[in-house]
Structure formats: C-alpha cells, structure tokens
Design a protein around this motif. Sequence first.
Motif, PDB file in Angstrom:
ATOM      1  N   HIS A   1       0.849  -1.187   0.000  1.00  0.00           N
ATOM      2  CA  HIS A   1       0.000   0.000   0.000  1.00  0.00           C
ATOM      3  C   HIS A   1       0.885   1.238   0.000  1.00  0.00           C
ATOM      4  O   HIS A   1       1.936   1.255   0.652  1.00  0.00           O
ATOM      5  CB  HIS A   1      -0.917   0.018   1.227  1.00  0.00           C
ATOM      6  N   VAL A   2       0.458   2.260  -0.696  1.00  0.00           N
ATOM      7  CA  VAL A   2       1.234   3.493  -0.787  1.00  0.00           C
ATOM      8  C   VAL A   2       0.759   4.537   0.216  1.00  0.00           C
ATOM      9  O   VAL A   2       1.563   5.257   0.816  1.00  0.00           O
ATOM     10  CB  VAL A   2       1.162   4.067  -2.217  1.00  0.00           C
ATOM     11  N   THR A   3      -0.541   4.630   0.433  1.00  0.00           N
ATOM     12  CA  THR A   3      -1.098   5.709   1.252  1.00  0.00           C
ATOM     13  C   THR A   3      -1.660   5.241   2.590  1.00  0.00           C
ATOM     14  O   THR A   3      -2.203   6.055   3.342  1.00  0.00           O
ATOM     15  CB  THR A   3      -2.212   6.451   0.479  1.00  0.00           C
ATOM     16  N   HIS A   4      -1.547   3.951   2.904  1.00  0.00           N
ATOM     17  CA  HIS A   4      -2.102   3.435   4.155  1.00  0.00           C
ATOM     18  C   HIS A   4      -1.098   2.536   4.880  1.00  0.00           C
ATOM     19  O   HIS A   4      -0.426   1.709   4.259  1.00  0.00           O
ATOM     20  CB  HIS A   4      -3.366   2.607   3.893  1.00  0.00           C
ATOM     21  N   THR A   5      -1.018   2.711   6.191  1.00  0.00           N
ATOM     22  CA  THR A   5      -0.375   1.731   7.062  1.00  0.00           C
ATOM     23  C   THR A   5      -1.456   0.757   7.504  1.00  0.00           C
ATOM     24  O   THR A   5      -2.556   1.175   7.863  1.00  0.00           O
ATOM     25  CB  THR A   5       0.250   2.408   8.290  1.00  0.00           C
ATOM     26  N   GLU A   6      -1.148  -0.532   7.476  1.00  0.00           N
ATOM     27  CA  GLU A   6      -2.149  -1.553   7.794  1.00  0.00           C
ATOM     28  C   GLU A   6      -1.802  -2.242   9.104  1.00  0.00           C
ATOM     29  O   GLU A   6      -0.618  -2.406   9.436  1.00  0.00           O
ATOM     30  CB  GLU A   6      -2.209  -2.587   6.662  1.00  0.00           C
ATOM     31  N   TYR A   7      -2.844  -2.644   9.822  1.00  0.00           N
ATOM     32  CA  TYR A   7      -2.661  -3.362  11.081  1.00  0.00           C
ATOM     33  C   TYR A   7      -3.498  -4.641  11.058  1.00  0.00           C
ATOM     34  O   TYR A   7      -4.638  -4.644  10.592  1.00  0.00           O
ATOM     35  CB  TYR A   7      -3.086  -2.498  12.270  1.00  0.00           C
ATOM     36  N   LEU A   8      -2.909  -5.715  11.579  1.00  0.00           N
ATOM     37  CA  LEU A   8      -3.593  -7.006  11.679  1.00  0.00           C
ATOM     38  C   LEU A   8      -3.560  -7.478  13.128  1.00  0.00           C
ATOM     39  O   LEU A   8      -2.525  -7.352  13.797  1.00  0.00           O
ATOM     40  CB  LEU A   8      -2.909  -8.059  10.802  1.00  0.00           C
ATOM     41  N   ARG A   9      -4.672  -8.027  13.576  1.00  0.00           N
ATOM     42  CA  ARG A   9      -4.718  -8.601  14.916  1.00  0.00           C
ATOM     43  C   ARG A   9      -5.457  -9.928  14.848  1.00  0.00           C
ATOM     44  O   ARG A   9      -6.604  -9.989  14.395  1.00  0.00           O
ATOM     45  CB  ARG A   9      -5.428  -7.663  15.890  1.00  0.00           C
TER      46      ARG A   9
ATOM     47  N   LEU B   1      -9.359 -19.350  11.714  1.00  0.00           N
ATOM     48  CA  LEU B   1      -8.470 -18.208  11.890  1.00  0.00           C
ATOM     49  C   LEU B   1      -9.326 -16.955  11.757  1.00  0.00           C
ATOM     50  O   LEU B   1      -9.858 -16.661  10.682  1.00  0.00           O
ATOM     51  CB  LEU B   1      -7.366 -18.202  10.824  1.00  0.00           C
ATOM     52  N   VAL B   2      -9.510 -16.246  12.848  1.00  0.00           N
ATOM     53  CA  VAL B   2     -10.302 -15.019  12.855  1.00  0.00           C
ATOM     54  C   VAL B   2      -9.357 -13.855  13.161  1.00  0.00           C
ATOM     55  O   VAL B   2      -8.642 -13.877  14.171  1.00  0.00           O
ATOM     56  CB  VAL B   2     -11.432 -15.065  13.899  1.00  0.00           C
ATOM     57  N   ALA B   3      -9.359 -12.878  12.290  1.00  0.00           N
ATOM     58  CA  ALA B   3      -8.480 -11.724  12.472  1.00  0.00           C
ATOM     59  C   ALA B   3      -9.205 -10.449  12.070  1.00  0.00           C
ATOM     60  O   ALA B   3     -10.202 -10.485  11.339  1.00  0.00           O
ATOM     61  CB  ALA B   3      -7.200 -11.878  11.643  1.00  0.00           C
ATOM     62  N   GLU B   4      -8.708  -9.344  12.564  1.00  0.00           N
ATOM     63  CA  GLU B   4      -9.212  -8.036  12.177  1.00  0.00           C
ATOM     64  C   GLU B   4      -8.102  -7.270  11.482  1.00  0.00           C
ATOM     65  O   GLU B   4      -6.922  -7.409  11.839  1.00  0.00           O
ATOM     66  CB  GLU B   4      -9.672  -7.237  13.395  1.00  0.00           C
ATOM     67  N   GLU B   5      -8.474  -6.473  10.487  1.00  0.00           N
ATOM     68  CA  GLU B   5      -7.491  -5.600   9.867  1.00  0.00           C
ATOM     69  C   GLU B   5      -8.089  -4.224   9.645  1.00  0.00           C
ATOM     70  O   GLU B   5      -9.275  -4.083   9.363  1.00  0.00           O
ATOM     71  CB  GLU B   5      -6.942  -6.199   8.567  1.00  0.00           C
ATOM     72  N   TRP B   6      -7.240  -3.220   9.817  1.00  0.00           N
ATOM     73  CA  TRP B   6      -7.678  -1.843   9.612  1.00  0.00           C
ATOM     74  C   TRP B   6      -6.475  -1.021   9.163  1.00  0.00           C
ATOM     75  O   TRP B   6      -5.345  -1.529   9.125  1.00  0.00           O
ATOM     76  CB  TRP B   6      -8.315  -1.278  10.882  1.00  0.00           C
ATOM     77  N   THR B   7      -6.726   0.225   8.840  1.00  0.00           N
ATOM     78  CA  THR B   7      -5.661   1.054   8.278  1.00  0.00           C
ATOM     79  C   THR B   7      -5.572   2.403   8.982  1.00  0.00           C
ATOM     80  O   THR B   7      -6.491   2.849   9.662  1.00  0.00           O
ATOM     81  CB  THR B   7      -5.885   1.317   6.775  1.00  0.00           C
ATOM     82  N   ASP B   8      -4.432   3.029   8.811  1.00  0.00           N
ATOM     83  CA  ASP B   8      -4.220   4.414   9.187  1.00  0.00           C
ATOM     84  C   ASP B   8      -3.725   5.140   7.924  1.00  0.00           C
ATOM     85  O   ASP B   8      -2.667   4.793   7.404  1.00  0.00           O
ATOM     86  CB  ASP B   8      -3.178   4.506  10.298  1.00  0.00           C
ATOM     87  N   PRO B   9      -4.508   6.095   7.401  1.00  0.00           N
ATOM     88  CA  PRO B   9      -5.745   6.640   7.960  1.00  0.00           C
ATOM     89  C   PRO B   9      -6.915   5.661   7.875  1.00  0.00           C
ATOM     90  O   PRO B   9      -6.996   4.859   6.949  1.00  0.00           O
ATOM     91  CB  PRO B   9      -5.995   7.870   7.085  1.00  0.00           C
ATOM     92  N   ALA B  10      -7.801   5.774   8.867  1.00  0.00           N
ATOM     93  CA  ALA B  10      -9.009   4.929   8.912  1.00  0.00           C
ATOM     94  C   ALA B  10     -10.102   5.640   8.132  1.00  0.00           C
ATOM     95  O   ALA B  10     -10.988   6.262   8.705  1.00  0.00           O
ATOM     96  CB  ALA B  10      -9.426   4.697  10.360  1.00  0.00           C
ATOM     97  N   ASP B  11     -10.024   5.534   6.810  1.00  0.00           N
ATOM     98  CA  ASP B  11     -10.898   6.323   5.941  1.00  0.00           C
ATOM     99  C   ASP B  11     -11.993   5.516   5.248  1.00  0.00           C
ATOM    100  O   ASP B  11     -12.709   6.033   4.399  1.00  0.00           O
ATOM    101  CB  ASP B  11     -10.064   7.047   4.878  1.00  0.00           C
ATOM    102  N   GLY B  12     -12.115   4.233   5.601  1.00  0.00           N
ATOM    103  CA  GLY B  12     -13.151   3.402   5.000  1.00  0.00           C
ATOM    104  C   GLY B  12     -12.774   2.807   3.658  1.00  0.00           C
ATOM    105  O   GLY B  12     -13.553   2.051   3.070  1.00  0.00           O
ATOM    106  N   GLU B  13     -11.562   3.104   3.170  1.00  0.00           N
ATOM    107  CA  GLU B  13     -11.195   2.644   1.841  1.00  0.00           C
ATOM    108  C   GLU B  13     -11.039   1.132   1.768  1.00  0.00           C
ATOM    109  O   GLU B  13     -11.281   0.517   0.733  1.00  0.00           O
ATOM    110  CB  GLU B  13      -9.909   3.334   1.384  1.00  0.00           C
ATOM    111  N   LYS B  14     -10.662   0.517   2.886  1.00  0.00           N
ATOM    112  CA  LYS B  14     -10.515  -0.940   2.888  1.00  0.00           C
ATOM    113  C   LYS B  14     -11.854  -1.624   2.629  1.00  0.00           C
ATOM    114  O   LYS B  14     -11.933  -2.577   1.851  1.00  0.00           O
ATOM    115  CB  LYS B  14      -9.902  -1.430   4.205  1.00  0.00           C
ATOM    116  N   GLU B  15     -12.905  -1.140   3.274  1.00  0.00           N
ATOM    117  CA  GLU B  15     -14.228  -1.722   3.032  1.00  0.00           C
ATOM    118  C   GLU B  15     -14.671  -1.477   1.594  1.00  0.00           C
ATOM    119  O   GLU B  15     -15.254  -2.364   0.959  1.00  0.00           O
ATOM    120  CB  GLU B  15     -15.264  -1.153   3.999  1.00  0.00           C
TER     121      GLU B  15
END
Length: 253
Positions: free
Chosen positions: A58-66, A138-152
């Motif tokens: 990704h170029v514009t987002h940092t991603e997090y996985l848990r 395997l259940v995980a959550e992922e989100w991004t910074d910025p949290a702008d809804g683009e992942k959805e």
Amino acid sequence: MPLTNTTHITAFTRPPPDAVTFAFLPRNDRPSETSQQIPPTSVTFYPGSTLTTALHWHVTHTEYLRVLSGAALITVSGKSMVYTATDGLAEVPRYARHEWMRFDRPAALLSQRQREVQEAWMREQGEDAVEKYRGMDLVAEEWTDPADGEKEVFFRNLFSVTSETKYKKSWFWGLWTALTVMCVMWELDNYLVLVDFGGWKGGWRERVERWVSYAVMGAAAFLGGVVGCRAVDEEYTPVHLRDAWRDRKRKVV
C-alpha cells in the motif's frame, strides 16, 4: 451492463478452497481499545483454506492485523512469523510488501522461508497444539491508518464483481472482471507483486518489482477505464462510503 446490487451485504464468503469470509462490523461492534473512526474488517479463514492475500503493498495506508483466534502466517518485508491471539498487532508500514494466510497452508504453496517458519513453529508448539489450531477458524481483524473506509470500499467492489453470476459463461465478462479488478486495486491502494525479485531486500530488486507492477496494473486500469470499468461502483458501494471516497479523491486532485 446491469450489475447485482450488493450494498446491503455485510459479509462476503468464498467457498473452498478459498474458504474465507470478509465481514464489515457495524460501528457499535468496534472493539473499545481501537480508536479508528471506521470499524475494522473481520476476516475468517476456515479450516482447509488455501487462500493467501498474495504479496502486495500500500502506498497511502499503514495496515494493522490482529489475530483473535487460530493462527496466521504473516509475512512483512521478507520476514515471516506465525501470530496467535497472544502475539499482539502486526504492523504493515506503507510500501512494505506483505501477505498473510492460515498457518497450515500447504507447504508446497509457500516460499522456502515461509516453510521454514511454519515447520519451526509447529515443532515448537507440539503435535497436540498444532492439531488444535488446525481445527480452529483463523479469525483476524485488519484496519488502516488513515481509517478512511477505503478498505471496506476495496473489499466490497472486489468481491462483488468477482461474485457476479449473470454473465459467468461469457468470455467478455471474464475480460471485464479482470480489468475491473485491476481498476479496483489501482484506485484503492493495493499493488500486487507481479514478479517477485525479492524486493524486500531493497535496491534494484525493489525498483524493478514496483516498475513492473505499476506498468502492468496501470495499463490494465487505463484500458478498463476506456471500456467503462469502474473501481467504485454504485451497485456495490453504500452511499456513505461512495460519497466519502469521492470527496477524498476530489481533494487529492
């Protein structure tokens, strides 16, 4: 051409061998310890799933996985590790090539380094623990910074267009789908590693990987735009997400 409206769908499931569900959590289900405005995406890989996210960046987002349950094999910038619910967050910086999957994905489908990490983790856990994890989702959550809804927006459009059944037997639809997928990835900050030169090492390897991906994906997205493919379709994207994406795009332009 008419498309199937999927704006009401809150989860997309793919059958085996992918055996995975991507679900979009309502705001009141967001874990209290997360501060992002947009809820994370919940991803469930079922036992037997062979799906991988494939190497991308990704170029514009940092991603997090848990990881919430089960075990995931996560690779970031050439380093692989098996994560469980006790291992905390996996951070994916911008431009870092990464992929993730179930820990027990068949060894034949893994890189040499991933196989080594998988085998070492299994030996360390022991046979009983490994079998327990094999039987778990395997259940995980992922989100991004910025949290702008683009992942959805990305997942909704990707899974909607690849799940269309109306035109499945048409060769034109196959081409249309491929071009639309490239448009979705190109516009929504997901760049595939199309040729793996070991770009995590940096230098010329990384530059060549990026050039190849940008050239091929950019050309495909341009062609898709010419024939009418759209990255964000109104039939696939709820109004609030579509409007927010358009507002961000106008600000960038």
